[in-house]
Design a protein around this motif. Structure first.
Motif, short mmCIF file in Angstrom:
data_model
loop_
_atom_site.label_atom_id
_atom_site.label_comp_id
_atom_site.label_asym_id
_atom_site.label_seq_id
_atom_site.Cartn_x
_atom_site.Cartn_y
_atom_site.Cartn_z
N ILE A 85 8.61 -6.19 6.30
CA ILE A 85 8.14 -6.83 5.15
C ILE A 85 8.27 -6.56 3.92
CG2 ILE A 85 6.23 -8.50 4.51
CD1 ILE A 85 5.15 -8.42 7.53
N THR A 86 9.17 -7.05 2.85
CA THR A 86 8.90 -6.50 1.69
C THR A 86 8.20 -7.55 0.80
OG1 THR A 86 11.15 -7.91 1.01
CG2 THR A 86 11.35 -5.69 1.62
N ILE A 87 7.48 -6.79 0.00
CA ILE A 87 6.39 -7.55 -0.83
C ILE A 87 6.50 -7.08 -2.27
CG2 ILE A 87 3.74 -7.52 -1.30
CD1 ILE A 87 3.49 -6.49 1.74
N ARG A 88 6.48 -8.22 -3.14
CA ARG A 88 6.72 -7.84 -4.54
C ARG A 88 5.03 -8.41 -4.98
NH1 ARG A 88 7.95 -11.23 -8.71
NH2 ARG A 88 8.79 -12.76 -7.54
N LEU A 89 4.57 -7.55 -6.01
CA LEU A 89 3.28 -8.09 -6.61
C LEU A 89 3.76 -8.64 -7.77
CD1 LEU A 89 1.32 -4.76 -6.01
CD2 LEU A 89 1.47 -6.83 -4.49
N HIS A 90 2.56 -9.39 -8.22
CA HIS A 90 2.58 -9.88 -9.74
C HIS A 90 2.50 -9.08 -10.71
CE1 HIS A 90 2.21 -14.25 -8.50
NE2 HIS A 90 1.34 -13.90 -7.75
N ALA A 91 2.96 -9.06 -11.88
CA ALA A 91 3.14 -7.91 -12.77
C ALA A 91 1.84 -7.41 -13.04
CB ALA A 91 3.77 -8.61 -14.22
N HIS A 92 0.72 -8.56 -13.15
CA HIS A 92 -0.69 -7.96 -13.64
C HIS A 92 -1.32 -7.36 -12.61
CE1 HIS A 92 -2.59 -11.06 -10.92
NE2 HIS A 92 -1.64 -12.05 -11.13
N ALA A 93 -0.72 -7.35 -11.38
CA ALA A 93 -1.47 -6.70 -10.34
C ALA A 93 -1.02 -5.23 -10.12
CB ALA A 93 -1.36 -7.48 -9.09
N ARG A 94 0.06 -4.74 -10.96
CA ARG A 94 0.73 -3.44 -10.66
C ARG A 94 -0.15 -2.27 -11.00
NH1 ARG A 94 5.94 -4.52 -9.45
NH2 ARG A 94 6.59 -6.84 -9.94
N GLY A 95 -1.32 -2.69 -11.90
CA GLY A 95 -2.19 -1.63 -12.20
C GLY A 95 -3.13 -0.98 -10.96
N ASP A 96 -3.05 -1.97 -10.04
CA ASP A 96 -3.88 -1.58 -8.67
C ASP A 96 -2.97 -1.49 -7.44
OD1 ASP A 96 -6.44 -1.06 -7.92
OD2 ASP A 96 -6.98 -3.08 -7.88
N LEU A 97 -1.92 -0.69 -7.72
CA LEU A 97 -1.03 -0.62 -6.47
C LEU A 97 -1.58 0.36 -5.41
CD1 LEU A 97 2.05 0.48 -8.68
CD2 LEU A 97 1.94 -1.64 -7.11
N ARG A 98 -2.52 1.32 -5.57
CA ARG A 98 -3.04 2.21 -4.95
C ARG A 98 -4.07 1.58 -3.80
NH1 ARG A 98 -2.09 6.23 -8.65
NH2 ARG A 98 -1.31 8.04 -7.68
N ARG A 99 -4.82 0.59 -4.52
CA ARG A 99 -5.84 -0.53 -3.79
C ARG A 99 -5.01 -1.27 -2.95
NH1 ARG A 99 -8.41 -5.19 -4.34
NH2 ARG A 99 -7.44 -5.60 -6.57
N PHE A 100 -3.91 -1.76 -3.38
CA PHE A 100 -3.11 -2.78 -2.43
C PHE A 100 -2.59 -2.03 -1.28
CE2 PHE A 100 0.60 -5.01 -0.96
CZ PHE A 100 0.07 -6.09 -0.71
N GLN A 101 -2.07 -0.85 -1.63
CA GLN A 101 -1.40 -0.07 -0.68
C GLN A 101 -2.41 0.32 0.45
OE1 GLN A 101 1.01 3.35 -2.02
NE2 GLN A 101 0.79 4.28 -0.05
N ALA A 102 -3.50 0.85 0.09
CA ALA A 102 -4.78 1.20 1.20
C ALA A 102 -5.01 -0.09 1.82
CB ALA A 102 -5.89 1.77 0.21
N TYR A 103 -5.07 -1.28 1.30
CA TYR A 103 -5.38 -2.49 2.15
C TYR A 103 -4.10 -2.66 3.12
CZ TYR A 103 -5.24 -7.55 3.31
OH TYR A 103 -5.42 -8.74 3.94
N VAL A 104 -3.12 -2.70 2.64
CA VAL A 104 -1.82 -2.77 3.83
C VAL A 104 -1.81 -1.68 4.90
CG1 VAL A 104 0.76 -3.09 3.95
CG2 VAL A 104 -0.43 -4.05 2.08
N GLU A 105 -2.08 -0.59 4.56
CA GLU A 105 -2.23 0.48 5.57
C GLU A 105 -3.22 0.41 6.25
OE1 GLU A 105 -2.48 3.97 2.87
OE2 GLU A 105 -0.45 4.19 2.78
N ASP A 106 -4.28 -0.24 6.10
CA ASP A 106 -5.43 -0.43 7.01
C ASP A 106 -5.41 -1.73 7.98
OD1 ASP A 106 -6.70 1.63 6.21
OD2 ASP A 106 -7.98 0.74 4.60
N LEU A 107 -4.37 -2.59 7.70
CA LEU A 107 -4.05 -3.70 8.51
C LEU A 107 -3.55 -3.20 9.97
CD1 LEU A 107 -1.95 -6.12 6.19
CD2 LEU A 107 -4.45 -6.36 6.99
N PRO A 108 -4.29 -3.73 10.93
CA PRO A 108 -4.05 -3.36 12.28
C PRO A 108 -2.33 -3.25 12.61
CG PRO A 108 -5.69 -4.80 12.33
CD PRO A 108 -5.13 -4.80 10.90
N ALA A 109 -1.65 -4.30 12.17
CA ALA A 109 -0.24 -4.41 12.52
C ALA A 109 0.45 -3.29 11.69
CB ALA A 109 0.03 -5.64 12.06
N THR A 110 0.08 -2.75 10.94
CA THR A 110 0.99 -1.78 10.03
C THR A 110 1.14 -0.43 10.80
OG1 THR A 110 0.08 -2.62 7.81
CG2 THR A 110 0.91 -0.40 7.82
N GLN A 111 2.73 -0.18 10.87
CA GLN A 111 3.10 0.87 11.23
C GLN A 111 3.28 1.85 10.28
OE1 GLN A 111 3.60 1.16 14.65
NE2 GLN A 111 2.52 -0.22 14.82
#
Length: 166
Positions: A85-111
């Protein structure tokens, strides 16, 4: 770039990193099978067992070998469908990339999660039981996040092992 050019470039990069032919052999063998015994690894590298053990420890200390792990077959544990799955974030959300990455890493399906340069921000490898679970993950979990501008999903039919295509 041809395959031989790529191989030459790879060897040059490893030499620039201070790795000699023995180190490259150890790395290649452990990449193929991290469970090789020191005895077998030494034989394949053409060096004494004590030398091999010292080399492996030095590669670990220097951050070349960063870990050993068991690779689990998702299908063997009921996760029969894999996707990228490729994901593009809104421009205004790019300041919080680490938080979003941590969220995605914690999803049970994420390899695995890859942070990208280019027109997409993340590539996420997921494994789920079936198509309904994938739809839910993409439509109801990821796409509804306020940071997410768009997603694109590709199913994985097969994994290439090393240079093997199928």
């Amino acid at each position: 770039m041809s395959a031989s050019d790529s191989s030459t470039a790879h060897r040059t990069a490893m030499a620039d990193a201070g790795l000699d032919a023995v180190d490259r052999t150890i790395i290649a063998e452990l990449s193929r099978n991290g469970r090789l015994s020191n005895t077998e690894l030494a034989a394949r590298a053409g060096i004494a067992e004590s030398t091999c053990l010292k080399r492996v420890r030095a590669l670990q200390t220097n951050g070349v070998i960063v870990g050993f792990h068991a690779e689990i077959s998702p299908a063997a544990i009921g996760l029969h469908l894999e996707a990228l799955i490729t994901i593009r974030l809104h421009a205004h959300a790019r300041g919080d990339l680490r938080r979003f990455q941590a969220y995605v890493e914690d999803l049970p399906a994420t390899q695995r999660v890859y942070f990208l340069a280019g027109d997409r921000d993340f590539l996420v490898h997921v494994a789920v039981p079936d198509a309904a679970a994938l739809r839910e993950l993409v439509s109801d979990t990821l796409s509804l996040r306020p940071e997410v501008a768009s997603t694109s999903t590709s199913l994985i039919f097969a994994h290439a092992a090393g240079s093997q295509v199928l």
